[in-house]
Design a protein around this motif. Structure first.
Motif, PDB file in Angstrom:
ATOM      1  N   LYS A   1       0.837  -1.208   0.000  1.00  0.00           N
ATOM      2  CA  LYS A   1       0.000   0.000   0.000  1.00  0.00           C
ATOM      3  C   LYS A   1       0.870   1.256   0.000  1.00  0.00           C
ATOM      4  O   LYS A   1       0.563   2.225  -0.706  1.00  0.00           O
ATOM      5  CB  LYS A   1      -0.946  -0.015   1.203  1.00  0.00           C
ATOM      6  CG  LYS A   1      -2.098  -0.973   1.043  1.00  0.00           C
ATOM      7  CD  LYS A   1      -3.033  -0.913   2.229  1.00  0.00           C
ATOM      8  CE  LYS A   1      -4.167  -1.912   2.030  1.00  0.00           C
ATOM      9  NZ  LYS A   1      -5.087  -1.929   3.166  1.00  0.00           N
ATOM     10  N   ALA A   2       1.933   1.229   0.795  1.00  0.00           N
ATOM     11  CA  ALA A   2       2.840   2.393   0.828  1.00  0.00           C
ATOM     12  C   ALA A   2       3.488   2.585  -0.541  1.00  0.00           C
ATOM     13  O   ALA A   2       3.621   3.726  -1.019  1.00  0.00           O
ATOM     14  CB  ALA A   2       3.903   2.197   1.909  1.00  0.00           C
ATOM     15  N   TYR A   3       3.875   1.509  -1.168  1.00  0.00           N
ATOM     16  CA  TYR A   3       4.484   1.584  -2.501  1.00  0.00           C
ATOM     17  C   TYR A   3       3.502   2.167  -3.507  1.00  0.00           C
ATOM     18  O   TYR A   3       3.850   3.058  -4.303  1.00  0.00           O
ATOM     19  CB  TYR A   3       4.964   0.201  -2.948  1.00  0.00           C
ATOM     20  CG  TYR A   3       5.406   0.151  -4.390  1.00  0.00           C
ATOM     21  CD1 TYR A   3       6.610   0.737  -4.784  1.00  0.00           C
ATOM     22  CD2 TYR A   3       4.621  -0.461  -5.361  1.00  0.00           C
ATOM     23  CE1 TYR A   3       7.012   0.705  -6.111  1.00  0.00           C
ATOM     24  CE2 TYR A   3       5.021  -0.501  -6.677  1.00  0.00           C
ATOM     25  CZ  TYR A   3       6.218   0.084  -7.056  1.00  0.00           C
ATOM     26  OH  TYR A   3       6.605   0.058  -8.367  1.00  0.00           O
TER      27      TYR A   3
ATOM     28  N   GLU B   1       4.232   5.539  -5.462  1.00  0.00           N
ATOM     29  CA  GLU B   1       4.805   5.087  -6.737  1.00  0.00           C
ATOM     30  C   GLU B   1       5.064   6.238  -7.716  1.00  0.00           C
ATOM     31  O   GLU B   1       6.091   6.278  -8.394  1.00  0.00           O
ATOM     32  CB  GLU B   1       3.882   4.034  -7.369  1.00  0.00           C
ATOM     33  CG  GLU B   1       4.434   3.428  -8.627  1.00  0.00           C
ATOM     34  CD  GLU B   1       3.535   2.327  -9.181  1.00  0.00           C
ATOM     35  OE1 GLU B   1       4.015   1.589 -10.053  1.00  0.00           O
ATOM     36  OE2 GLU B   1       2.370   2.206  -8.749  1.00  0.00           O
ATOM     37  N   ILE B   2       4.179   7.183  -7.784  1.00  0.00           N
ATOM     38  CA  ILE B   2       4.303   8.285  -8.738  1.00  0.00           C
ATOM     39  C   ILE B   2       5.538   9.145  -8.425  1.00  0.00           C
ATOM     40  O   ILE B   2       6.197   9.656  -9.328  1.00  0.00           O
ATOM     41  CB  ILE B   2       3.028   9.163  -8.717  1.00  0.00           C
ATOM     42  CG1 ILE B   2       1.840   8.331  -9.146  1.00  0.00           C
ATOM     43  CG2 ILE B   2       3.179  10.387  -9.599  1.00  0.00           C
ATOM     44  CD1 ILE B   2       0.513   9.024  -8.993  1.00  0.00           C
ATOM     45  N   LEU B   3       5.871   9.242  -7.149  1.00  0.00           N
ATOM     46  CA  LEU B   3       6.966  10.112  -6.726  1.00  0.00           C
ATOM     47  C   LEU B   3       8.337   9.445  -6.787  1.00  0.00           C
ATOM     48  O   LEU B   3       9.357  10.112  -6.619  1.00  0.00           O
ATOM     49  CB  LEU B   3       6.716  10.592  -5.284  1.00  0.00           C
ATOM     50  CG  LEU B   3       5.377  11.284  -5.024  1.00  0.00           C
ATOM     51  CD1 LEU B   3       5.183  11.534  -3.545  1.00  0.00           C
ATOM     52  CD2 LEU B   3       5.287  12.578  -5.816  1.00  0.00           C
ATOM     53  N   LEU B   4       8.367   8.118  -6.994  1.00  0.00           N
ATOM     54  CA  LEU B   4       9.622   7.366  -6.913  1.00  0.00           C
ATOM     55  C   LEU B   4      10.344   7.304  -8.257  1.00  0.00           C
ATOM     56  O   LEU B   4       9.711   7.249  -9.313  1.00  0.00           O
ATOM     57  CB  LEU B   4       9.351   5.938  -6.429  1.00  0.00           C
ATOM     58  CG  LEU B   4       8.708   5.793  -5.058  1.00  0.00           C
ATOM     59  CD1 LEU B   4       8.374   4.335  -4.805  1.00  0.00           C
ATOM     60  CD2 LEU B   4       9.614   6.329  -3.961  1.00  0.00           C
TER      61      LEU B   4
ATOM     62  N   MET C   1      14.339   3.523  -7.229  1.00  0.00           N
ATOM     63  CA  MET C   1      13.602   3.411  -5.963  1.00  0.00           C
ATOM     64  C   MET C   1      12.449   2.419  -6.104  1.00  0.00           C
ATOM     65  O   MET C   1      12.172   1.643  -5.178  1.00  0.00           O
ATOM     66  CB  MET C   1      13.089   4.790  -5.532  1.00  0.00           C
ATOM     67  CG  MET C   1      14.210   5.765  -5.159  1.00  0.00           C
ATOM     68  SD  MET C   1      13.607   7.443  -4.919  1.00  0.00           S
ATOM     69  CE  MET C   1      12.997   7.344  -3.259  1.00  0.00           C
ATOM     70  N   LYS C   2      11.765   2.431  -7.261  1.00  0.00           N
ATOM     71  CA  LYS C   2      10.669   1.490  -7.508  1.00  0.00           C
ATOM     72  C   LYS C   2      11.187   0.049  -7.480  1.00  0.00           C
ATOM     73  O   LYS C   2      10.590  -0.819  -6.849  1.00  0.00           O
ATOM     74  CB  LYS C   2      10.007   1.767  -8.864  1.00  0.00           C
ATOM     75  CG  LYS C   2       9.149   2.988  -8.894  1.00  0.00           C
ATOM     76  CD  LYS C   2       8.542   3.151 -10.288  1.00  0.00           C
ATOM     77  CE  LYS C   2       7.737   4.426 -10.390  1.00  0.00           C
ATOM     78  NZ  LYS C   2       7.172   4.601 -11.733  1.00  0.00           N
ATOM     79  N   ARG C   3      12.321  -0.177  -8.171  1.00  0.00           N
ATOM     80  CA  ARG C   3      12.898  -1.533  -8.191  1.00  0.00           C
ATOM     81  C   ARG C   3      13.295  -1.981  -6.784  1.00  0.00           C
ATOM     82  O   ARG C   3      13.065  -3.125  -6.403  1.00  0.00           O
ATOM     83  CB  ARG C   3      14.096  -1.593  -9.134  1.00  0.00           C
ATOM     84  CG  ARG C   3      13.717  -1.747 -10.585  1.00  0.00           C
ATOM     85  CD  ARG C   3      14.919  -2.120 -11.441  1.00  0.00           C
ATOM     86  NE  ARG C   3      15.918  -1.056 -11.486  1.00  0.00           N
ATOM     87  CZ  ARG C   3      15.896  -0.024 -12.325  1.00  0.00           C
ATOM     88  NH1 ARG C   3      14.921   0.067 -13.212  1.00  0.00           N
ATOM     89  NH2 ARG C   3      16.845   0.890 -12.290  1.00  0.00           N
ATOM     90  N   ASP C   4      13.868  -1.084  -6.008  1.00  0.00           N
ATOM     91  CA  ASP C   4      14.258  -1.425  -4.632  1.00  0.00           C
ATOM     92  C   ASP C   4      13.045  -1.800  -3.788  1.00  0.00           C
ATOM     93  O   ASP C   4      13.065  -2.786  -3.046  1.00  0.00           O
ATOM     94  CB  ASP C   4      15.003  -0.257  -3.969  1.00  0.00           C
ATOM     95  CG  ASP C   4      16.410  -0.080  -4.505  1.00  0.00           C
ATOM     96  OD1 ASP C   4      16.920  -1.034  -5.150  1.00  0.00           O
ATOM     97  OD2 ASP C   4      17.004   1.002  -4.277  1.00  0.00           O
ATOM     98  N   ARG C   5      12.000  -1.003  -3.901  1.00  0.00           N
ATOM     99  CA  ARG C   5      10.774  -1.296  -3.125  1.00  0.00           C
ATOM    100  C   ARG C   5      10.148  -2.618  -3.584  1.00  0.00           C
ATOM    101  O   ARG C   5       9.704  -3.410  -2.759  1.00  0.00           O
ATOM    102  CB  ARG C   5       9.763  -0.161  -3.284  1.00  0.00           C
ATOM    103  CG  ARG C   5      10.191   1.147  -2.686  1.00  0.00           C
ATOM    104  CD  ARG C   5       9.596   1.330  -1.290  1.00  0.00           C
ATOM    105  NE  ARG C   5       9.938   2.621  -0.748  1.00  0.00           N
ATOM    106  CZ  ARG C   5       9.073   3.622  -0.599  1.00  0.00           C
ATOM    107  NH1 ARG C   5       7.821   3.464  -0.948  1.00  0.00           N
ATOM    108  NH2 ARG C   5       9.473   4.762  -0.093  1.00  0.00           N
TER     109      ARG C   5
END
Length: 190
Positions: free
Chosen positions: A69-71, A75-78, A82-86
């Motif tokens: 949910k946090a991701y 998501e739009i701001l990452l 950062m997306k791949r790490d999450r």
């Protein structure tokens, strides 16, 4: 000629030896275990461990859901890194939760081992009582009616469950739920 006489001699000896019948019986370990306080205690302990492990696994999945949910919210701001790490973190946590679930509830997992450990005492008590009953009653074979061995018919005179229960010091009287209501007579209306 000598071999024929020797064969006749062996046959006559074999016929004169009295045939000994083998004595057998059966027990219902499921019924016996149901009456044992040690078994009830073991079941209670097994349930406690299963509940604890289930809660641990459920907590892991709740944490994963929070991460997802946090991701999704951020998501739009990452950036792509950062997306791949999450996503990698979420995948790692999901794999850890699955691995832990398999470790606990999988084939020969922690729950299986705990059951084996906790059931050892009640089963040893039954085996010792079975040994004594078999020796007292001079039984050659004893079968377990509750096992995977299919018994299509069992004559109650060969049931030694009550003797084993007596040896264990358990009550052999049927409980109210096990009583047989067939002794009641009914009358037909005319």
């Amino acid at each position: 000629m000598k071999t024929a006489l020797f064969f006749v001699f062996l046959c006559s000896i074999w016929v004169t030896i009295p045939a000994q019948a083998q004595k057998f019986g059966y027990v219902d370990t499921e019924y016996i275990l149901g009456k044992m306080p040690e078994y009830q205690k073991a079941l209670s302990e097994i349930d406690k461990f299963a509940d604890k492990w289930s809660k641990d696994i459920q907590d892991k999945y709740v944490e994963i859901e929070k991460l997802q949910k946090a991701y999704q919210a951020e998501e739009i701001l990452l950036t792509e890194d950062m997306k791949r790490d999450r996503q990698r973190t979420i995948s790692d946590r999901e794999r850890e939760a699955r691995d832990y679930n398999n470790k606990v509830f999988g084939y020969q997992g922690l729950l299986f081992e705990k059951k084996k450990e906790l059931m050892k005492t009640p089963m040893e008590l039954i085996y010792r009582a079975l040994d004594k009953v078999c020796a007292q009653k001079k039984l050659d074979f004893i079968f377990d009616k509750a096992s995977d061995f299919v018994m299509l018919y069992t004559n109650p005179r060969h049931d030694y469950s009550d003797y084993v229960m007596e040896e264990l010091g358990l009550d052999t009287k049927p409980t109210a739920t096990n009583s047989n209501p067939t002794n009641k007579t009914t009358t037909k209306p005319k």
